[in-house]
Enzyme design. Sequence first.
Site, PDB file in Angstrom:
ATOM      1  N   THR A 181     134.916  72.122 100.877  1.00  0.00           N
ATOM      2  CA  THR A 181     134.271  72.493  99.613  1.00  0.00           C
ATOM      3  C   THR A 181     134.695  71.507  98.525  1.00  0.00           C
ATOM      4  OG1 THR A 181     133.765  74.360  98.142  1.00  0.00           O
ATOM      5  CG2 THR A 181     136.032  74.184  98.899  1.00  0.00           C
ATOM      6  N   ASN A 182     134.461  71.829  97.269  1.00  0.00           N
ATOM      7  CA  ASN A 182     134.859  70.938  96.172  1.00  0.00           C
ATOM      8  C   ASN A 182     135.377  71.770  95.004  1.00  0.00           C
ATOM      9  OD1 ASN A 182     132.528  71.600  94.390  1.00  0.00           O
ATOM     10  ND2 ASN A 182     131.387  70.756  96.118  1.00  0.00           N
ATOM     11  N   ARG A 183     135.762  71.083  93.939  1.00  0.00           N
ATOM     12  CA  ARG A 183     136.462  71.776  92.849  1.00  0.00           C
ATOM     13  C   ARG A 183     135.552  72.441  91.822  1.00  0.00           C
ATOM     14  NH1 ARG A 183     141.819  70.153  93.134  1.00  0.00           N
ATOM     15  NH2 ARG A 183     142.121  68.108  94.070  1.00  0.00           N
ATOM     16  N   SER A 184     134.264  72.474  92.062  1.00  0.00           N
ATOM     17  CA  SER A 184     133.376  73.085  91.060  1.00  0.00           C
ATOM     18  C   SER A 184     133.704  74.574  90.889  1.00  0.00           C
ATOM     19  CB  SER A 184     131.927  72.925  91.521  1.00  0.00           C
ATOM     20  OG  SER A 184     131.090  73.635  90.658  1.00  0.00           O
TER      21      SER A 184
END
Length: 411
Positions: free
Chosen positions: A211-214
Amino acid sequence: MLKGKKILVGVTGSIAAYKSAMLIRRFIERGAEVKVIATALAKQFITPLTLATLSKNPVLVEFFDPENGQWNSHVSLGMWADAYVIAPATANTIAKMASGVADNLLLTAYLSARCPVFVAPAMDLDMYAHPATGRNIKRLREDGVHIIEPESGELASGLSGKGRMEEPDVIAEHVSDYFASPYVGDDLWGKKVLVTAGGTVEPIDAVRYITNRSSGKMGYALAGEFRRRGATVTVIRGAVDPRLTGSLEGITEISALSAEEMGRAVMTAAVDHDIIVMAAAVADYTPAEVSPGKLKKKDDDMSLHLKKTRDIAADLGKIKKPTQILVGFALETDNEETNALGKMERKNLDMIVLNSLRDKGAGFACDTNKITIYRRDGEVRRFDLKSKSLVAADIVDETVSLLVEAERRSR
Ligand code: CTP
């Protein structure tokens, strides 16, 4: 922008009460008329003399004046005000507001107020992070209260974290922007807006994912702003800060965790939407194969084969109608302008919102953002660092002006 506006300022018992003095000044400088209600405890933190001198009006604390019996009518205060700004708002006052307790003048005025209400919380980080406070703030949001989120920083306790009341300048700007917006009310009535938010989650096996940091904060701030201006709003969310889920009243939320799910959900919903804002951070690659069980450790290194995902914005760009407005985001670390303009072109966007990770306070997880908007017609607008809710108002303004132009052209 506050010229002639009547602002009721509520002050509660917090160390941040000293900032109320500055806040009153900011309102007066902008041409507003100010009256102040304080709680009994607030008087321990800031003297009524200071507040009365700055606001040019007596400070109201009790339901009636014990000296002469004069009645301080909460109903007429609630009717008088064009805006009620409670700053600082303690955890205690927020809890009482959320449940309708009316045991002081500040709270009875809240229950009587017909105007927009703004609340700037101030408390220690653990109190702010407590689920009870989160629930109360969520309930206030549902009741239509505008929450001006606290900042992160050093707190009176000596600890550092989120809970410090937002600066008076920012609070005053927030309130002015509310009145400045030409779209306050129901200008987007009858319009349908689709917003994607958060980061996608790409499964590797039964337990792991990429996933990512959004955090989804920008997407939700946008959804709230579109809703406030009368639109019917749907949010398609990937992984978001759990406090955001269900935090906006009157908004449809669809969960679509992976890029593939999000792609399907967006393409299905997009057809009948007037504005589509792609604020989600969609993964560009996903594991080519998802193991149904848990992948076991081996003696060697391992590599993961990733395949490209669908570019949802680009696919929408190919099919969008002339009156539909498609907005994309670009979060860049270098060659910001070139990259953003390239994306707008490639994806056939009407507008792209650029934020650079090189700007302090911009990007993922922050409560602030610093953006530049590039429009298809060549117009560029650069904005200062602002809270995400104010940034949302700027983006919505720009989007609406594009919609108005597109509709005029198609007539
Ligand atoms: N986007 C999308 N589908 C993808 C990737 C991105 O719809 N598979 C959208 C994002 O929601 C955003 C815009 O496209 O509005 C730009 O996203 P970004 O990740 O910055 O662009 P990419 O085209 O993926 O380029 P790069 O990762 O090389 O910067």
